[in-house]
Design a protein around this motif. Structure first.
Motif, PDB file in Angstrom:
ATOM      1  N   LEU A  90      24.854  37.560  37.336  1.00  0.00           N
ATOM      2  CA  LEU A  90      24.891  36.434  38.280  1.00  0.00           C
ATOM      3  C   LEU A  90      24.274  35.157  37.705  1.00  0.00           C
ATOM      4  N   GLN A 110      30.357  25.933  35.876  1.00  0.00           N
ATOM      5  CA  GLN A 110      29.382  27.022  35.938  1.00  0.00           C
ATOM      6  C   GLN A 110      29.774  28.088  34.934  1.00  0.00           C
ATOM      7  N   TYR A 165      28.912  31.746  33.301  1.00  0.00           N
ATOM      8  CA  TYR A 165      28.204  33.011  33.519  1.00  0.00           C
ATOM      9  C   TYR A 165      28.117  33.710  32.162  1.00  0.00           C
ATOM     10  N   TYR A 199      38.809  43.672  40.077  1.00  0.00           N
ATOM     11  CA  TYR A 199      39.574  44.920  40.053  1.00  0.00           C
ATOM     12  C   TYR A 199      39.075  45.787  41.196  1.00  0.00           C
ATOM     13  N   PHE A 245      40.643  35.785  41.246  1.00  0.00           N
ATOM     14  CA  PHE A 245      40.063  36.244  42.508  1.00  0.00           C
ATOM     15  C   PHE A 245      39.207  35.173  43.196  1.00  0.00           C
ATOM     16  N   TYR A 246      38.498  34.385  42.416  1.00  0.00           N
ATOM     17  CA  TYR A 246      37.530  33.449  43.008  1.00  0.00           C
ATOM     18  C   TYR A 246      38.124  32.068  43.310  1.00  0.00           C
ATOM     19  N   ARG A 269      38.659  27.463  54.386  1.00  0.00           N
ATOM     20  CA  ARG A 269      38.699  27.841  52.971  1.00  0.00           C
ATOM     21  C   ARG A 269      39.883  28.769  52.739  1.00  0.00           C
ATOM     22  N   TYR A 284      41.843  31.160  49.825  1.00  0.00           N
ATOM     23  CA  TYR A 284      41.856  31.821  48.512  1.00  0.00           C
ATOM     24  C   TYR A 284      43.319  32.146  48.199  1.00  0.00           C
ATOM     25  N   ARG A 331      43.963  35.659  46.574  1.00  0.00           N
ATOM     26  CA  ARG A 331      43.255  36.846  47.059  1.00  0.00           C
ATOM     27  C   ARG A 331      44.012  37.402  48.270  1.00  0.00           C
ATOM     28  N   GLN A 364      39.763  31.520  55.613  1.00  0.00           N
ATOM     29  CA  GLN A 364      38.581  31.617  56.468  1.00  0.00           C
ATOM     30  C   GLN A 364      38.354  30.269  57.137  1.00  0.00           C
ATOM     31  N   VAL A 385      27.357  32.545  44.990  1.00  0.00           N
ATOM     32  CA  VAL A 385      27.274  33.732  44.132  1.00  0.00           C
ATOM     33  C   VAL A 385      26.929  34.954  44.971  1.00  0.00           C
ATOM     34  N   GLU A 426      29.109  38.636  46.273  1.00  0.00           N
ATOM     35  CA  GLU A 426      28.603  40.014  46.163  1.00  0.00           C
ATOM     36  C   GLU A 426      28.748  40.747  47.490  1.00  0.00           C
ATOM     37  N   GLU A 471      31.764  49.889  41.917  1.00  0.00           N
ATOM     38  CA  GLU A 471      32.857  50.825  41.695  1.00  0.00           C
ATOM     39  C   GLU A 471      33.769  50.264  40.620  1.00  0.00           C
TER      40      GLU A 471
END
Lengths: 404, 518
Positions: free
Chosen positions: A193, A223, A225, A283, A294-295, A328, A330, A333, A349, B226, B230, B249
């Motif tokens: 994170l 950003q 990671y 995944y 995904f994000y 929002r 996605y 997704r 959302q 972030v 999660e 998983e």
């Protein structure tokens, strides 16, 4: 940065240094309600102290220290809203240098800050052991062109390193099973994170014919990671690391006017749009499904508010009302039905927030305050195995504030 | 008494100022007011003209002429008696009247500083939307804000002020008076230049603090984002006791014909994990979802992909439970000799629903040997002499390991001390907590040992589901179907664990679709 501050101090002539303290205090108590359940009565306390130092006509240094304790969860704390219990403490120390040359329209600023957030969300998390505790070290530079005081154009760059000291991926902790065979994937990261953020900002304040003011801001944020590998279509990990790019634009209009000799009103409206693009995928191991990009998401929002000032302008009674909406999307997704089966539709959302605040002056700088917030969220996501994106939450706070 | 006397004197002086007569001024009105200095954007406009930028100085100002200044601009106007008016930035000014007897001006908005020469016979007036200042031999500053709110600071001399309601007041040096549409306030001490500087500095620094807080909020929002991800992916949960559970998983691909599904659970002081390793009849594609859909079996024909063996493992890093099955092969269980294994309903992973098989054949994978190990030693198992067509043909293991064929000893098996063989087990299923969905599967062995599986169904807030959530569905196919909507926690205790337990939160779909929940 230290060098910058030192240069600032050295550049100051030997004239008397003036210190102007700034102080803000809030003592509030209240309660949080979630879907008909109520949390315990608790308190929120925050304090900020900043002894601003005027070195000379050109240089000023602004050190600051702030801290807060939040025992009553707030509606805007949407993360983990399903829990009534949450305690949070924030501490920050920062220093800022401001330089403005004689007769110059430019202000140059440099700042450095360190923030610590401690979060207890469950019964077994002690202070300092919260899973999502984090620290942020940030450093920034800003140039401000004050073309018509107080209206200005600001451009800035900030770097921030955010790390979660108590969060390591479980996969990195369980390399082998009890048979001694690999249990973790190759290339797995540990502190997944943690992020390096680079942020460019621009903000502009514009007066409109002397009767209104417009503020607009643009933010570009990268950003990185460094410990989070990108997920491949096979569900395995790649050598490439996750990087997100966020673009955000917001604008607001504020129109102050007098509705009578004892009533002054400021009406405001704002709108925002933001977009995040990430190279990270996900995944779903349960469904053995790879979720590309995904994000990635886009968010639009709008809000309106009214602020009323009653009575003596030096000690007015303040009452504000605000409402906001955001959506929002996605695009990559897919949603799942109640049993977790993926559908063709993509995730959306929505959230609404209503708030009102009353500040009643008791003495100069000292006021009683009452705040009420109500929020609702909704989503087309049918699967609520782990996280419900559709709920109602309310909180109220009552106490006093002091500002100098 | 003394205060009253001073008040009377000031009132008299006020009216003396207001009623003062004309003085000796030059006769040429055009020369009585001149714009002598301008910086930044300064414009003037006559009564019937357009706005014009000041290009040459000095510029005479006539009656009715207006002056406006832009941002960071300013202007200086001098009068024949050497009185001087300085206009600040963003100001709007009008010269209403200028003569030897009376000078009058108006400021609608902005800042005006006036230095008025002492002329007993002349009258000098500054009007704002809410106040009129009558001046004689005075230095003062007028600031007019939106709505006509006027602030008058008197630096030197005397100043009479009148509001729109006709109230009059005489300001003394270093006094400040605020006037708005409601009338005038009470005179207060005007801040010194040093105090003004300090207030400006204070306001500026307060603004910088606000800008810092706004930037900090952006970074805090990024951290919240972030964390939100999660939660949304189910990697952070809260268990039945209100404690933190972390869940990860993922899939491993140990070889071309295998996949390994891994579940990791982390609590404050413990790590539990579960894995399922499936070995198939042929190499698997990169996209596994199609393969997983075939795991429960096939209607009418054997599936393209079927298991030839599987292995599961559960551990708390100290204790372990391992299942091994080998010799997997597809069997039409609806057309074998065993009527008890017929499949009437089939879980279609494609639609995630149970569907009726009817009279069709149903191909299910049966395994020829199975072993269940606790802490590395065989606890229970069975085998067969050939490819079995029905599990009714299986032979429970007693003195040979069904997987390795090795003779069982106390070193590789949990043997009944009385018989020297594996103990015979019996299974009992109960719901021990009335009103709660808590199922206990209790395996008791003839040697007195046991394994207890406590299965909890959790809602998305970590609470055990109520029975009402499963009304009429507390067992059988419907129960398993309903299970798919919830999270699933299993707490395993065994006599071999010496008081420890394995505690796993697993989403049940993989268990159901792979046949692990029967």
């Amino acid at each position: 940065m230290r060098t910058f501050l030192l240069l600032g101090l050295l550049a100051a002539p030997s004239c008397a240094v003036e210190v102007e303290p700034l102080l803000s205090l809030k003592f509030l108590g209240g309660q949080y309600f979630f879907q008909g359940q109520k949390g315990a009565l608790s308190g929120n306390v925050s304090a900020l102290f900043a002894p601003a130092v005027r070195l000379d006509e050109r240089w000023a240094v602004l050190p600051s220290v702030s801290g807060s304790y939040q025992g009553t969860k707030q509606v805007i704390d949407l993360v983990g809203a399903g829990t009534l219990f949450q305690e949070q403490m924030d501490y920050r120390v920062a220093a800022k240098t401001v330089y403005q040359g004689a007769d110059s329209l430019w202000r140059l600023k440099g700042g450095l800050g360190y923030k610590l957030q401690l979060l207890k969300e469950t019964k077994d998390e002690d202070w300092g052991r919260g899973l999502f505790d984090y620290r942020t070290l940030d450093i920034g530079l800003e140039a401000e062109y004050v073309y018509r005081d107080p209206f200005s154009l600001r451009v800035g760059y900030d770097y921030a390193w955010t790390y979660f000291p108590n969060y390591d991926s479980l996969e990195s902790e369980a390399a082998f099973d009890f048979q001694g065979r690999p249990l973790a994937r190759e290339l797995v990261g540990d502190a997944v994170l943690n992020t390096h953020a680079n942020m460019l900002t621009a903000a502009l304040d514009v007066p409109l014919k002397g009767v209104a003011a417009v503020q607009a801001g643009l933010r570009l944020m990268q950003q990185i990671y460094p410990n989070q590998p990108v997920v491949a279509p096979s569900g395995q990990l790649m050598g490439e690391k996750r990087t997100d790019y966020q673009t955000a634009f917001d604008a607001s209009l504020k129109v102050p006017f007098a509705a009578g000799p004892d009533i002054r009103i400021a009406a405001c409206a704002d709108a925002s749009v933001s977009n995040l693009i990430s190279n990270q995928n996900s995944y779903d191991a349960r469904a053995a499904r790879w979720l590309d990009r995904f994000y990635n998401h886009t968010q639009v929002g709008a809000g309106a508010g009214l602020q009323f000032l009653f009575g003596d302008e030096r000690l007015p009674i303040e009452w504000s009302l605000g409402a906001s909406w955001s959506r929002r999307s996605y695009p990559h997704r897919p949603i799942q039905d109640e049993s977790g089966l993926y559908q063709d539709e993509s995730l959306r959302q929505r959230s609404w927030l209503f708030s009102t605040t009353l500040k009643y002056p008791m003495a100069p700088r000292f006021a009683l305050m009452f705040n009420f917030q109500h929020g609702q969220t909704a989503s087309n996501q049918g699967c609520r195995l782990f996280y419900s994106a559709g709920y109602r939450a309310t909180n109220y706070l009552f106490g006093f504030t002091y500002d100098y | 008494m003394r205060a009253m006397l001073k008040n009377i004197i000031f009132k008299i002086l006020t009216f003396a100022v207001i009623l003062a007569g004309p003085g000796a001024f030059p006769a040429n009105a055009a020369e009585q007011a001149q714009l002598v200095k301008a910086y930044g954007m300064v414009q003037t406009r006559g009564p019937s003209e357009d706005w014009q930028t000041v290009s040459a100085l000095p510029a005479p100002l006539a009656e009715g002429e207006r002056v406006r200044t832009g941002a960071r601009a300013g202007a200086v106007i001098v009068f024949a008696d050497r009185s001087r008016v300085e206009l600040g930035a963003d100001s709007s000014f009008a010269l209403e009247h200028v003569s030897a007897r009376r000078t009058a001006m108006r400021i609608e908005l902005g800042r005006l500083k006036a230095s008025v020469q002492r002329q007993l016979s002349a009258r000098f007036e500054v009007r704002t939307p809410t106040a009129v200042c009558f001046v004689r031999g005075t230095d003062f500053v007028v600031f007019v804000a939106a709505g006509g709110r006027t602030t008058v600071d008197l630096l030197r001399g005397l100043l009479g002020v009148e509001d729109r309601r006709g109230h009059q007041l005489l300001l003394r040096p270093n006094e400040r008076l605020r006037v708005d549409v409601r009338g005038m306030g009470v005179p207060e001490r005007a801040p010194s230049a040093a105090q003004v500087l300090r207030q400006d500095f204070h306001a500026g620094m307060r603004r910088e603090v606000g800008l810092d807080q706004a930037k900090e909020e952006v970074l805090a929002a990024a951290a919240r984002e972030v964390k939100l991800a999660e939660y949304q992916q189910g990697k952070a949960l809260i268990d039945v006791s209100g404690n933190r559970v972390r869940l990860e998983e993922y899939i491993l691909r140990p070889s071309a014909n295998q996949f390994k599904f891994v579940v990791l659970n982390r609590r404050e002081s413990r790590l539990d994990y579960f894995y399922y390793l499936g070995t198939f009849n042929k190499a698997l594609p990169a996209e596994l979802s199609g393969v997983l859909r075939q795991l429960p079996g096939g209607v009418g024909a054997q599936p393209e992909y079927y298991l030839t063996g599987f292995e599961t493992g559960r551990s708390n890093t100290i204790d372990s439970m391992r299942e091994l099955a080998q010799g997997g092969h597809p069997v039409d269980v609806n057309n074998n000799s065993d009527l008890t294994d017929n499949v009437a309903w089939w879980f279609d992973a494609g639609s995630d629903r149970y569907v009726e098989v009817g009279t069709r054949g149903f191909f299910q994978t049966l395994f020829n040997s199975y072993g269940f190990y606790i802490n590395g030693k065989l606890k229970y198992g069975w085998t067969s002499a050939r490819d079995i067509a029905s599990y009714s043909e299986k032979i429970n293991a007693s003195n040979l390991d069904p997987i390795t064929g090795a003779a069982l000893t106390s070193a590789n098996a949990w043997l009944d001390p009385l018989t020297g063989q594996l103990a015979v087990r019996s299974v009992n299923r109960t719901f021990p907590d009335p009103g709660r969905v808590h199922q206990r599967i209790y395996e008791s062995y003839e040697d007195g040992s046991f394994i207890s599986w406590d299965n909890y169904i959790l809602d998305d807030q970590g609470r055990v589901a109520a029975v009402s959530d499963f009304s009429g569905l507390v067992s059988g196919t419907a129960f398993k179907s309903r299970l798919l909507d919830f999270n699933y926690e299993v707490v395993i205790t065994a006599s071999e664990f010496n008081g420890r337990r394995i505690d796993l939160v697993v989403e049940p779909r993989i268990l159901i679709s792979s046949g692990l929940i029967q």
